[in-house]
Enzyme design. Structure first.
Site, mmCIF file in Angstrom:
data_model
loop_
_atom_site.group_PDB
_atom_site.id
_atom_site.type_symbol
_atom_site.label_atom_id
_atom_site.label_comp_id
_atom_site.label_asym_id
_atom_site.label_seq_id
_atom_site.Cartn_x
_atom_site.Cartn_y
_atom_site.Cartn_z
ATOM 1 N N VAL A 1 1.488 2.642 -4.440
ATOM 2 C CA VAL A 1 0.221 4.017 -4.590
ATOM 3 C C VAL A 1 0.596 4.816 -4.315
ATOM 4 O O VAL A 1 0.253 6.309 -4.734
ATOM 5 C CB VAL A 1 -0.298 3.472 -3.476
ATOM 6 C CG1 VAL A 1 -1.513 4.382 -3.189
ATOM 7 C CG2 VAL A 1 -0.998 1.603 -3.059
ATOM 8 N N ASP A 2 1.251 5.054 -2.988
ATOM 9 C CA ASP A 2 2.488 6.398 -2.675
ATOM 10 C C ASP A 2 2.285 7.444 -3.940
ATOM 11 O O ASP A 2 2.253 8.371 -4.017
ATOM 12 C CB ASP A 2 2.953 6.348 -1.590
ATOM 13 C CG ASP A 2 2.404 6.107 -0.232
ATOM 14 O OD1 ASP A 2 0.536 6.533 -0.358
ATOM 15 O OD2 ASP A 2 2.870 6.315 0.672
ATOM 16 N N HIS B 1 0.968 -1.414 -0.027
ATOM 17 C CA HIS B 1 -0.205 -0.258 -0.109
ATOM 18 C C HIS B 1 1.143 1.390 -0.098
ATOM 19 O O HIS B 1 0.242 2.220 0.134
ATOM 20 C CB HIS B 1 -0.649 -0.187 1.096
ATOM 21 C CG HIS B 1 0.184 -0.039 2.500
ATOM 22 N ND1 HIS B 1 0.083 1.206 3.133
ATOM 23 C CD2 HIS B 1 0.308 -0.685 3.556
ATOM 24 C CE1 HIS B 1 0.904 0.828 4.342
ATOM 25 N NE2 HIS B 1 0.965 -0.749 4.844
ATOM 26 N N CYS B 2 2.277 0.736 0.236
ATOM 27 C CA CYS B 2 3.246 2.158 -0.204
ATOM 28 C C CYS B 2 4.320 2.319 -1.345
ATOM 29 O O CYS B 2 3.268 3.532 -2.412
ATOM 30 C CB CYS B 2 4.388 1.895 0.747
ATOM 31 S SG CYS B 2 3.472 1.857 2.878
ATOM 32 N N ILE B 3 4.629 1.746 -1.530
ATOM 33 C CA ILE B 3 5.348 1.829 -3.002
ATOM 34 C C ILE B 3 4.931 1.754 -3.602
ATOM 35 O O ILE B 3 5.197 2.919 -4.874
ATOM 36 C CB ILE B 3 6.751 0.863 -2.751
ATOM 37 C CG1 ILE B 3 7.724 0.995 -1.496
ATOM 38 C CG2 ILE B 3 7.527 1.141 -4.448
ATOM 39 C CD1 ILE B 3 8.617 0.018 -1.435
#
Length: 221
Positions: A58-59, A54-56
């Site tokens: 998506v962000d 959910h980080c690399i």
């Protein structure tokens, strides 16, 4: 967001290098290991099946989208990095086809066992997992796919439910190919390599097993 974008862009860099290295006659893993010996000014990143979570995954896309909403254009580095990383599952499947083809086998009806479907080692999170994308592409190509993941005992792949099975020596010995996608701790990868007819290591975990590479039993991304 900057930190996640930094990682996404650098992972995309080594992934893109990994896709062109064979045509340049370069062992990408040896080259990256050599680069990592520099004691300052370098942070090692390693190729793999893509990025997830959910980080690399998506962000950075949100950051580029936000810039486009306010400025009228996105962030080029992010857009290119996302494209490179999104292509990696297809590249892995292409490598699977190549390895099977060397044995005179097609992807359809090939028995393939996948090691790890989480988006990174030692987590029970499959959100945006590139390993899931690889497994689903293998299924759509007609392969008979099974998987081992102690952190994800059950998972939906291409609309079907699959249950993790123990990666025993007998199981992997009966497969046409074993594909290491997410290197969780707790498995004896050397023993699995010795038991499998051939193993495609997408993570580089076994890259020091030069004996298996030379024998053609271990193939790296």
């Amino acid at each position: 967001m900057i930190e996640n974008t930094f990682r996404q862009v650098n992972i995309a860099l080594v992934n893109e290098l990994a896709t062109i290295a064979p045509d340049l006659g370069v062992d990408i893993w040896a080259a990256l290991d050599a680069a990592a010996t520099k004691p300052f000014g370098y942070m090692p990143f390693w190729p793999g099946p893509g990025v997830g979570g959910h980080c690399i995954a998506v962000d950075p896309s949100y950051l580029s989208w936000r810039a486009e909403q306010q400025l009228g254009y996105g962030i080029g580095f992010i857009e290119h990095a996302r494209a490179v990383n999104n292509r990696m599952p297809a590249h892995v499947v292409s490598r699977v086809r190549d390895v099977l083809g060397e044995e005179g086998r097609a992807l359809r009806r090939a028995r393939i066992h996948v090691l790890g479907v989480a988006y990174k080692p030692d987590v029970n999170d499959a959100r945006e997992s590139p390993a899931v994308s690889v497994a689903e592409r293998l299924l759509r190509g007609g392969a008979d796919v099974s998987y081992t993941d102690a952190y994800l005992r059950q998972i939906e792949l291409d609309g079907r439910m699959f249950v993790s099975v123990d990666a025993t020596a007998d199981l992997v010995a009966g497969c046409d190919l074993v594909v290491l996608l997410t290197a969780h701790r707790g498995l004896d990868y050397d023993a699995l390599l010795d038991a499998a007819p051939r193993l495609l290591d997408v993570t580089g975990t076994l890259r020091n097993r030069t004996d298996a590479v030379d024998a053609g039993r271990l193939v790296l991304l």
